[in-house]
Design an enzyme around this catalytic site. Structure first.
Site, short mmCIF file in Angstrom:
data_model
loop_
_atom_site.label_atom_id
_atom_site.label_comp_id
_atom_site.label_asym_id
_atom_site.label_seq_id
_atom_site.Cartn_x
_atom_site.Cartn_y
_atom_site.Cartn_z
N GLY A 146 13.31 -13.41 -7.25
CA GLY A 146 14.58 -13.88 -6.68
C GLY A 146 15.52 -12.78 -6.24
N GLY B 140 2.92 -3.22 3.34
CA GLY B 140 3.75 -4.40 3.29
C GLY B 140 2.97 -5.67 3.61
N GLU B 141 3.70 -6.70 4.01
CA GLU B 141 3.11 -7.97 4.41
C GLU B 141 3.91 -8.56 5.57
OE1 GLU B 141 0.34 -9.26 3.33
OE2 GLU B 141 0.03 -7.92 1.63
N CYS C 120 0.83 -1.19 0.00
CA CYS C 120 0.00 0.00 0.00
C CYS C 120 0.87 1.24 0.00
CB CYS C 120 -0.90 0.00 1.24
SG CYS C 120 -1.83 -1.54 1.48
#
Length: 647
Positions: free
Chosen positions: A362, A75-76, A2
């Site tokens: 990655g 974020g997460e 966000c």
């Protein structure tokens, strides 16, 4: 993923709702799904939401049980399910199942130390109304951005610099030390940005405002503790567990997800692990260029996609796309950072956005496991210093490093400093632009603006925690602290431009911390880069990928672009406004541009950086109409690109 923004007035004056809304509006791309605000006297918080977890109830700001504490979060948190269980056992009541609410209750339990319990990528702002306390935090590696300014007794913060400018408390002014950093290293060291008065909250740092006292504090750093007690297999086994677990928890999502796939070791590992954990084929996304085989890795990407039965998508940007995109990239990036790989990265993110909302990649593998040629060069040169006879024997035995041997021989013949920090600075800086060229480029006016600033001194300050016995780890520590945040800034902006959440499982802090215990001799062994990583992943990826010798790293055909856009680039760098600015030696720039068709690698990098800096000036400093509110962002971005090809 966000966008967050806020203002705290330390004079206790009412915060303007309109200012917060303007700050959020300019970040609409970061969160097109929803908008939320919190206003209470001298504090205002804003949030733009991209819905990933708990789609129906995860609206922000989120509050604690009595609404005395509020949070806006970007974020997460990957370990949120485990944390919810623990917090419920401690009596906390949840009204959502989102990871955002976890942070609120952790703050109630642990205060500022709540960040130590989080595994994820994050930047957030907590307002504790009982204590009149503002608490800002950023994740350990800097995956998620957070900027702040302190002006007129106000703290202004946001996920992007352009949002801080929308507060109208800060005027866009160039910060010349940052420009010098970028031209020298392709990244900006420390907390400074291209904008005077606007700082990054550094990775692993928090900012606390309480009782009108502002304090920035470090909560995490990388501890270099090489473990020589264990054998090679121990590191392989533990790394295997950490890689599997990290990919597993980063797959947690309430929306469809996929994987970036270049066909290199890192993205292939993430893709193969993700596919083995999911019970359905994953979507993969690849980019390449049609200018030649050296710019095209799709054969390797297709090999991996076939290996895991993935749904394969690819995109080939054209040279015209480059010209049309540069102005927009300048705007969305906020400031120049790293190299031209940002262009294909944007197009792959655009391809992702047409198919899924979350993508795994990655990013970080080369930095934490020693994947760059400069790591090998530094390691070899340090070995030559310690054991000259043994190193010469090794280079003869393993072969294939003649170019490196010659390059490193010049290191001794030229009397280059043997001090490890100095040497690594030289390796980095002179691979992009030599000090001699910089002196020819910048004018006396620029150096006057620069003042006493010393780029090398600033670089060394970022390495102050490395003691003499751990000098071998300078590339590892330096790239994680300095170069990686620049790559992550590009990762964040190119994905957010397209309203996509990009996740980087290789940068799970547990993996990074464990990597700091792996002896350098196992990261580079027998002159093989990423040795321990390759030994760990070889059973997961196709043999063709494991045996690759042609590492490319998303190559970009800047040489071909510059030849086609020769006149347009000259018009940008040598137009009357640029000349009047007076910070470049125009005769030297003209000389470089005249030789553009036959220019060598260093000159191409030089032109790219110079072009990025000048476009930044044009978008953020010269563009007074937008900055003064006389035109819109749409008008700015839809304006004809300065690099549109002429007929």
């Amino acid at each position: 993923m966000c966008g967050i923004a806020g203002i705290l007035d330390l004079k206790n004056e009412q915060v303007s709702t309109n200012r917060i809304k303007k700050m959020c509006d300019v970040m609409h791309h970061r969160g097109p799904d929803d908008t939320g605000y919190y206003f209470n006297g001298n504090i205002g918080l804003g949030h733009k939401r991209l819905s990933i977890i708990d789609l129906s109830r995860g609206k922000q700001p989120v509050y604690n049980e009595d609404k005395s504490i509020s949070i806006v979060f970007n974020g997460e948190i990957y370990n949120y399910l485990e944390l919810i269980t623990e917090l419920k056992e401690n009596g906390h009541i949840f009204y959502t199942s989102s990871d955002t609410e976890v942070i609120i209750h952790l703050y109630e339990e642990h205060g500022e130390k709540c960040v130590e319990y989080l595994n994820g990528m994050f930047s957030f702002a907590i307002w504790d109304s009982n204590r009149k306390k503002l608490f800002l935090a950023r994740d350990r590696l800097g995956v998620k951005p957070l900027y702040y300014a302190y002006k007129e007794e106000k703290i202004i913060f946001a996920s992007e610099i352009k949002a801080i400018l929308q507060s109208e408390y800060i005027t866009a002014e160039p910060n010349y030390p940052a420009i010098m950093d970028y031209m020298t290293l392709t990244y900006v060291t420390g907390e400074k940005t291209f904008f005077k008065g606007i700082n990054k909250l550094m990775p692993g740092y928090i900012l606390v405002v309480e009782n009108s006292h502002v304090e920035v504090k470090k909560y995490w750093d990388l501890e270099l503790k090489p473990d020589y007690k264990h054998e090679e297999q121990y590191f392989i086994d533990k790394l295997e567990y950490l890689l599997r677990d990290s990919v597993k928890i980063t797959l947690r999502s309430d929306v469809p997800l996929g994987c970036h796939l270049s066909g290199g070791l890192d993205s292939s590992t993430v893709c193969c692990l993700a596919s083995s954990i999911l019970n359905h084929p994953i979507k993969t996304f690849t980019g390449a260029f049609s200018e030649g085989s050296k710019y095209d890795e799709t054969n390797y990407a297709k090999c991996v996609a076939s290996y895991v039965n993935a749904e394969y998508f690819e995109i080939y940007p054209e040279v015209e796309d480059f010209g049309e995109l540069l102005r927009k990239l300048t705007w969305y990036l906020d400031e120049p950072v790293v190299g031209p790989g940002v262009v294909p990265q944007y197009f792959v993110s655009k391809l992702v956005s047409e198919n899924v909302k979350v993508v795994l990649g990655g990013q970080g593998g080369d930095e934490i496991f020693a994947g760059y040629l400069r790591h090998l060069q530094f390691s070899y040169e340090m070995e030559m210093l310690e054991h000259p006879c043994r190193s010469l024997f090794s280079i003869t035995r393993f072969g294939g490093l003649k170019g490196l041997t010659l390059f490193s021989a010049l290191f001794f013949l030229n009397g280059t400093s043997f001090e490890p920090r100095n040497r690594y600075f030289q390796i980095i800086s002179e691979s992009f632009i030599t000090k001699r060229e910089l002196n020819k480029l910048f004018t006396e006016k620029f150096y006057k603006e620069l003042g006493e600033y010393d780029c090398f001194k600033s670089f060394c300050e970022t390495l102050e925690n490395i003691d003499r016995k751990n000098y071998k780890y300078i590339p590892f520590y330096c790239d994680i602290k300095n170069y990686l945040p620049g790559l992550l800034q590009v990762e964040d902006r190119t994905s957010m431009m397209n309203s996509v959440e990009s996740r980087v499982p290789l940068l799970d802090h547990r993996i990074v911390e464990f990597s700091a215990t792996i002896p350098q001799e196992l990261k580079i062994k027998n002159y093989t880069l990423k040795y321990i990583f390759k030994q760990t992943i070889k059973k997961w990826i196709p043999t063709e990928i494991y045996n690759r010798k042609d590492k490319k790293g998303f190559p970009t055909p800047t040489n071909e672009w510059f030849k086609k856009f020769n006149q347009e680039i000259r018009d940008i760098l040598l137009d009357p406004v640029a000349v009047e600015r007076g910070i470049y030696n125009t005769e030297y720039v003209e000389k470089i541009l005249k030789n553009i068709r036959g220019s060598k690698g260093l000159h191409k990098k030089f032109i790219w950086k110079l072009l990025c800096v000048e476009l930044w000036f044009k978008v953020f400093i010269d563009n007074k109409d937008y900055l003064e509110g006389k035109t819109t962002i749409e008008t700015l971005l839809n304006k004809q690109s300065p690099l549109t090809l002429t007929a």
